[in-house]
Scaffold this motif. Structure first.
Motif, PDB file in Angstrom:
ATOM      1  N   ALA A 129       4.773   0.799  -6.396  1.00 36.78           N
ATOM      2  CA  ALA A 129       3.589   1.083  -6.186  1.00 36.78           C
ATOM      3  C   ALA A 129       3.385   0.950  -4.834  1.00 36.78           C
ATOM      4  CB  ALA A 129       2.495   0.146  -7.010  1.00 36.78           C
ATOM      5  N   ALA A 130       2.209   1.587  -4.207  1.00 37.62           N
ATOM      6  CA  ALA A 130       1.973   1.533  -2.894  1.00 37.62           C
ATOM      7  C   ALA A 130       0.372   1.268  -2.625  1.00 37.62           C
ATOM      8  CB  ALA A 130       2.248   2.818  -2.052  1.00 37.62           C
ATOM      9  N   THR A 131      -0.094   0.593  -1.692  1.00 34.38           N
ATOM     10  CA  THR A 131      -1.254   0.612  -1.116  1.00 34.38           C
ATOM     11  C   THR A 131      -1.391   0.891   0.229  1.00 34.38           C
ATOM     12  OG1 THR A 131      -1.852  -0.971  -2.575  1.00 34.38           O
ATOM     13  CG2 THR A 131      -3.239  -0.939  -0.850  1.00 34.38           C
ATOM     14  N   ARG A 132      -2.136   2.061   0.654  1.00 34.64           N
ATOM     15  CA  ARG A 132      -2.448   2.419   2.169  1.00 34.64           C
ATOM     16  C   ARG A 132      -3.754   2.378   2.696  1.00 34.64           C
ATOM     17  NH1 ARG A 132       1.758   7.549   2.064  1.00 34.64           N
ATOM     18  NH2 ARG A 132       0.213   8.511   0.861  1.00 34.64           N
ATOM     19  N   LEU A 147      -0.898   9.467 -12.782  1.00 42.78           N
ATOM     20  CA  LEU A 147      -1.310   8.663 -11.710  1.00 42.78           C
ATOM     21  C   LEU A 147      -1.990   7.253 -12.345  1.00 42.78           C
ATOM     22  CD1 LEU A 147      -3.068  11.195  -9.395  1.00 42.78           C
ATOM     23  CD2 LEU A 147      -1.134  10.139  -8.978  1.00 42.78           C
ATOM     24  N   CYS A 148      -1.416   6.177 -11.591  1.00 43.01           N
ATOM     25  CA  CYS A 148      -2.357   5.158 -11.639  1.00 43.01           C
ATOM     26  C   CYS A 148      -2.982   4.750 -10.527  1.00 43.01           C
ATOM     27  CB  CYS A 148      -1.482   4.029 -12.075  1.00 43.01           C
ATOM     28  SG  CYS A 148      -2.266   2.169 -12.624  1.00 43.01           S
ATOM     29  N   ILE A 149      -4.437   4.836 -10.220  1.00 44.51           N
ATOM     30  CA  ILE A 149      -4.955   4.556  -9.205  1.00 44.51           C
ATOM     31  C   ILE A 149      -5.806   3.279  -9.107  1.00 44.51           C
ATOM     32  CG2 ILE A 149      -6.634   5.368  -7.251  1.00 44.51           C
ATOM     33  CD1 ILE A 149      -5.782   8.271  -8.458  1.00 44.51           C
ATOM     34  N   GLY A 150      -5.813   2.177  -8.772  1.00 47.38           N
ATOM     35  CA  GLY A 150      -6.748   1.000  -8.632  1.00 47.38           C
ATOM     36  C   GLY A 150      -6.599   0.452 -10.146  1.00 47.38           C
ATOM     37  N   GLY A 151      -5.456   0.666 -10.749  1.00 51.83           N
ATOM     38  CA  GLY A 151      -5.265   0.253 -12.239  1.00 51.83           C
ATOM     39  C   GLY A 151      -5.889   0.905 -13.371  1.00 51.83           C
ATOM     40  N   GLN A 152      -6.373   2.246 -12.908  1.00 48.44           N
ATOM     41  CA  GLN A 152      -6.694   3.048 -14.070  1.00 48.44           C
ATOM     42  C   GLN A 152      -5.835   4.316 -14.098  1.00 48.44           C
ATOM     43  OE1 GLN A 152     -11.092   4.374 -14.197  1.00 48.44           O
ATOM     44  NE2 GLN A 152     -11.365   3.053 -12.085  1.00 48.44           N
ATOM     45  N   ALA A 153      -5.473   4.735 -15.301  1.00 48.28           N
ATOM     46  CA  ALA A 153      -4.393   5.643 -15.393  1.00 48.28           C
ATOM     47  C   ALA A 153      -5.156   7.228 -15.741  1.00 48.28           C
ATOM     48  CB  ALA A 153      -3.703   5.455 -16.673  1.00 48.28           C
ATOM     49  N   PHE A 154      -4.603   8.104 -15.048  1.00 54.15           N
ATOM     50  CA  PHE A 154      -5.152   9.725 -15.273  1.00 54.15           C
ATOM     51  C   PHE A 154      -4.001  10.617 -15.226  1.00 54.15           C
ATOM     52  CE2 PHE A 154      -7.830   6.988 -12.001  1.00 54.15           C
ATOM     53  CZ  PHE A 154      -8.979   7.390 -12.749  1.00 54.15           C
ATOM     54  N   SER A 155      -3.974  11.590 -16.090  1.00 58.37           N
ATOM     55  CA  SER A 155      -3.052  12.768 -16.224  1.00 58.37           C
ATOM     56  C   SER A 155      -3.822  13.940 -15.482  1.00 58.37           C
ATOM     57  CB  SER A 155      -2.801  12.721 -17.597  1.00 58.37           C
ATOM     58  OG  SER A 155      -1.889  13.830 -17.643  1.00 58.37           O
ATOM     59  N   ARG A 165      -8.654   5.772  -2.408  1.00 60.42           N
ATOM     60  CA  ARG A 165      -9.245   5.230  -1.204  1.00 60.42           C
ATOM     61  C   ARG A 165      -8.655   3.693  -1.040  1.00 60.42           C
ATOM     62  NH1 ARG A 165     -15.759   6.716  -1.765  1.00 60.42           N
ATOM     63  NH2 ARG A 165     -15.192   6.232  -3.806  1.00 60.42           N
ATOM     64  N   GLY A 166      -7.586   3.450  -0.302  1.00 56.05           N
ATOM     65  CA  GLY A 166      -7.228   2.126  -0.165  1.00 56.05           C
ATOM     66  C   GLY A 166      -6.610   1.152  -1.223  1.00 56.05           C
ATOM     67  N   HIS A 170       0.254   4.571  -8.079  1.00 59.33           N
ATOM     68  CA  HIS A 170       1.740   4.864  -8.533  1.00 59.33           C
ATOM     69  C   HIS A 170       1.620   6.278  -9.238  1.00 59.33           C
ATOM     70  CE1 HIS A 170       5.305   4.716 -11.320  1.00 59.33           C
ATOM     71  NE2 HIS A 170       5.707   3.737 -10.352  1.00 59.33           N
ATOM     72  N   TRP A 171       2.666   6.994  -9.190  1.00 54.53           N
ATOM     73  CA  TRP A 171       2.702   8.242  -9.714  1.00 54.53           C
ATOM     74  C   TRP A 171       4.080   8.314 -10.635  1.00 54.53           C
ATOM     75  CZ3 TRP A 171       7.203  10.787  -8.839  1.00 54.53           C
ATOM     76  CH2 TRP A 171       7.808  10.412  -7.605  1.00 54.53           C
ATOM     77  N   ALA A 172       3.997   9.065 -11.384  1.00 54.49           N
ATOM     78  CA  ALA A 172       5.142   9.477 -12.513  1.00 54.49           C
ATOM     79  C   ALA A 172       5.023  11.063 -12.955  1.00 54.49           C
ATOM     80  CB  ALA A 172       5.318   8.665 -13.499  1.00 54.49           C
TER      81      ALA A 172
END
Length: 190
Positions: A129-132, A147-155, A165-166, A170-172
């Motif tokens: 996982a990355a944080t930029r 996608l998992c963005i800020g702990g939330q999962a999305f397809s 936003r910062g 993580h992607w799969a």
């Protein structure tokens, strides 16, 4: 697949070797800092193996250079440089071992943002996982991405867009089809 590089341009491997030596690092020092084998690093420096995007991110960090230094060089005619990026002349970033190949769509990295063409191979996943410190917007052209963005999962799929936003992300791509996306990233991180 390694890209053909005109003879007058430095290769990624040659650039990495020069940067490593300029910092007084041995192959062993660098390999240990990357948690990789000396053999792997030697193959990368001899252009026998291509590092993944995650590898390049770590290499840039160890060498203290921006990711843009590790992009392939553009071969645009002089009158098009800074204006046009032809489909066959995009600057590639990274190998496909991780399952992600990125190409710079922006003519260069002098703007307040960059555009990147990303291809996520079937059954691939981000290594870490990355944080930029960026704001990013992605648009899915084809395929699906988890996608998992800020702990939330999305397809997300074709026509969908998303923003990071910062937050840690993580992607799969656990699917049987490649996913192609366009990313706009501000400020440029590569």
């Amino acid at each position: 697949m390694l890209h053909n590089v005109p003879q007058d341009l430095q290769t990624l491997g040659a650039d990495l070797r020069a940067l490593r030596k300029a910092r007084g690092l041995t192959l062993t020092d660098m390999a240990e800092a990357l948690d990789r084998s000396v053999g792997w690093l030697s193959q990368v420096e001899r252009d026998k193996s291509e590092p993944t995007i995650s590898d390049l991110r770590q290499i840039a960090k160890v060498l203290g250079v921006p990711m843009s230094m590790l992009f392939g060089q553009s071969s645009a005619p002089a009158h098009e440089q800074g204006y046009v990026v032809r489909a066959g002349a995009r600057r590639p970033m990274g190998g496909s071992e991780e399952g992600l190949v990125e190409e710079l769509l922006s003519p260069d990295l002098t703007d307040d943002f960059e555009m990147v063409h990303s291809t996520f191979a079937p059954r691939s996943t981000m290594q870490d996982a990355a944080t930029r410190p960026t704001q990013e917007v992605g648009y899915i052209i084809s395929g699906r991405l988890e996608l998992c963005i800020g702990g939330q999962a999305f397809s997300v799929g074709p026509g969908d867009s998303f923003r990071i936003r910062g937050e840690e992300y993580h992607w799969a791509n656990p699917h049987d089809e490649a996913c192609v996306a366009i990313w706009v990233i501000a400020p440029p991180v590569y």
